[in-house]
Design an enzyme around this catalytic site. Sequence first.
Site, short mmCIF file in Angstrom:
data_model
loop_
_atom_site.label_atom_id
_atom_site.label_comp_id
_atom_site.label_asym_id
_atom_site.label_seq_id
_atom_site.Cartn_x
_atom_site.Cartn_y
_atom_site.Cartn_z
N ASP A 18 0.83 -1.21 0.00
CA ASP A 18 0.00 0.00 0.00
C ASP A 18 0.86 1.26 0.00
O ASP A 18 1.94 1.28 0.60
CB ASP A 18 -0.91 -0.02 1.24
CG ASP A 18 -2.02 1.00 1.13
OD1 ASP A 18 -2.34 1.43 0.01
OD2 ASP A 18 -2.57 1.38 2.18
N ASN A 20 1.21 3.39 -3.00
CA ASN A 20 1.68 3.85 -4.33
C ASN A 20 1.08 5.20 -4.70
O ASN A 20 1.76 6.08 -5.22
CB ASN A 20 1.28 2.84 -5.42
CG ASN A 20 1.96 1.50 -5.25
OD1 ASN A 20 2.91 1.38 -4.49
ND2 ASN A 20 1.46 0.50 -5.94
N GLY A 21 -0.24 5.31 -4.47
CA GLY A 21 -0.95 6.54 -4.86
C GLY A 21 -0.40 7.74 -4.12
O GLY A 21 -0.10 8.78 -4.72
N HIS A 35 2.33 3.32 -9.05
CA HIS A 35 2.22 1.86 -9.29
C HIS A 35 3.44 1.34 -10.05
O HIS A 35 3.94 0.26 -9.78
CB HIS A 35 0.93 1.53 -10.05
CG HIS A 35 -0.32 1.85 -9.26
ND1 HIS A 35 -0.48 1.50 -7.95
CD2 HIS A 35 -1.46 2.51 -9.61
CE1 HIS A 35 -1.66 1.91 -7.51
NE2 HIS A 35 -2.28 2.54 -8.50
N GLU A 65 -12.07 -5.25 -4.99
CA GLU A 65 -12.70 -3.93 -4.81
C GLU A 65 -12.03 -2.85 -5.66
O GLU A 65 -12.58 -1.76 -5.82
CB GLU A 65 -12.64 -3.52 -3.33
CG GLU A 65 -13.55 -4.32 -2.40
CD GLU A 65 -13.04 -5.72 -2.11
OE1 GLU A 65 -11.81 -5.93 -2.07
OE2 GLU A 65 -13.87 -6.64 -1.95
N LEU A 129 11.87 -19.78 -5.01
CA LEU A 129 10.86 -18.95 -4.33
C LEU A 129 9.57 -19.06 -5.12
O LEU A 129 9.58 -19.03 -6.35
CB LEU A 129 11.32 -17.48 -4.30
CG LEU A 129 10.31 -16.47 -3.76
CD1 LEU A 129 10.25 -16.53 -2.22
CD2 LEU A 129 10.68 -15.04 -4.16
C1 FPP Z 1 -2.22 0.05 -3.25
O1 FPP Z 1 -1.71 1.36 -3.18
C2 FPP Z 1 -1.62 -0.64 -4.37
C3 FPP Z 1 -2.33 -1.20 -5.39
C4 FPP Z 1 -3.79 -1.21 -5.48
C5 FPP Z 1 -1.63 -1.81 -6.52
C6 FPP Z 1 -0.37 -2.55 -6.15
C7 FPP Z 1 0.42 -2.75 -7.38
C8 FPP Z 1 1.76 -2.72 -7.43
C9 FPP Z 1 2.65 -2.57 -6.26
C10 FPP Z 1 2.46 -2.88 -8.67
C11 FPP Z 1 2.61 -4.31 -9.01
C12 FPP Z 1 1.58 -4.53 -9.97
C13 FPP Z 1 1.43 -5.62 -10.69
C14 FPP Z 1 0.36 -5.52 -11.66
C15 FPP Z 1 2.24 -6.83 -10.57
P1 FPP Z 1 -2.73 2.55 -3.29
O2 FPP Z 1 -2.90 2.89 -4.73
O3 FPP Z 1 -3.99 2.23 -2.57
O4 FPP Z 1 -1.95 3.69 -2.56
P2 FPP Z 1 -2.58 4.84 -1.67
O5 FPP Z 1 -3.13 4.18 -0.43
O6 FPP Z 1 -1.38 5.69 -1.36
O7 FPP Z 1 -3.61 5.55 -2.48
#
Ligand code: FPP
Length: 254
Positions: A18, A20-21, A35, A65, A129
């Site tokens: 969690d 990325n955004g 991402h 979701e 792995l």
């Molecule tokens: C949650 O962060 C992350 C995700 C919904 C996507 C996770 C994907 C990756 C780490 C890339 C790897 C991807 C693939 C397809 C293998 P968020 O977007 O909810 O972050 P935030 O809480 O800061 O908004």
Amino acid sequence: MKTSLPATLPSHVAIVMDGNGRWAQKRLLPRLAGHRKGVEALRRCVSHCAERGVQILTVFAFSSENWSRPPEEVSGLMGLMASVLGKEAANLQRNGVRLHCVGDTSRLDADIRERLAQAERQTAANDRLVLNICFNYGGRWDIAQAAERLRLQGETITEASLGQAMALAHGPDPDLLIRTGGELRISNFLLWQAAYAELYFSDVLWPDFDAADLDAALDDYARRQRRFGKTGEQVRPGPARQEETHPPKEKNGC
Ligand code: FPP
């Protein structure tokens, strides 16, 4: 080269990746840039888990979701998954990593389904792995699909039969569940399998999560006492267990 193993290393690590955004927003970048950076963090994490001797890594890449996110983010994540599969399969293969996709693939584009199947086939013989990528996955979906499968087969629902029908039945339950990004939730991840997982929450946003952060989580795990419903005295090596491994000299007789 493998680094030294802690006294207790989890065999199976699961991660809610969690943050990325927020990582992207802090830099005034589109969420998808976060991402993309997240993929780099995942690559680092796979490599470090393999080096440390973790046997299974399960990551939450797209939840049941997540379809309700803005359409451009959903299509961006789908595109990222397709490109990761295309580009990384050979890399996984070189590093002895076996890939499994876990989730409801029926709603995914045929192209992604084909790439997934291809990457799973290509890496099927690897055993350094196991990397489970949970994509269009939800813990509730998993429990429901397992129950439905048993119902169609006319089988009785028990803890054992349900566990065997789950999407992650090909391996043991996670020992350590990490969530990055500062939130203290499970968010519908591995609801069944995480029953006895040790939980570890990190404030680090996923794109910044590095080998040292993973080591901190592994070290924290090594200090936990896992009791599985027993008392501390029952699981702590006490006099009875010490006797089994180190019998007192007087009992050894002559
Ligand atoms: C949650 O962060 C992350 C995700 C919904 C996507 C996770 C994907 C990756 C780490 C890339 C790897 C991807 C693939 C397809 C293998 P968020 O977007 O909810 O972050 P935030 O809480 O800061 O908004």
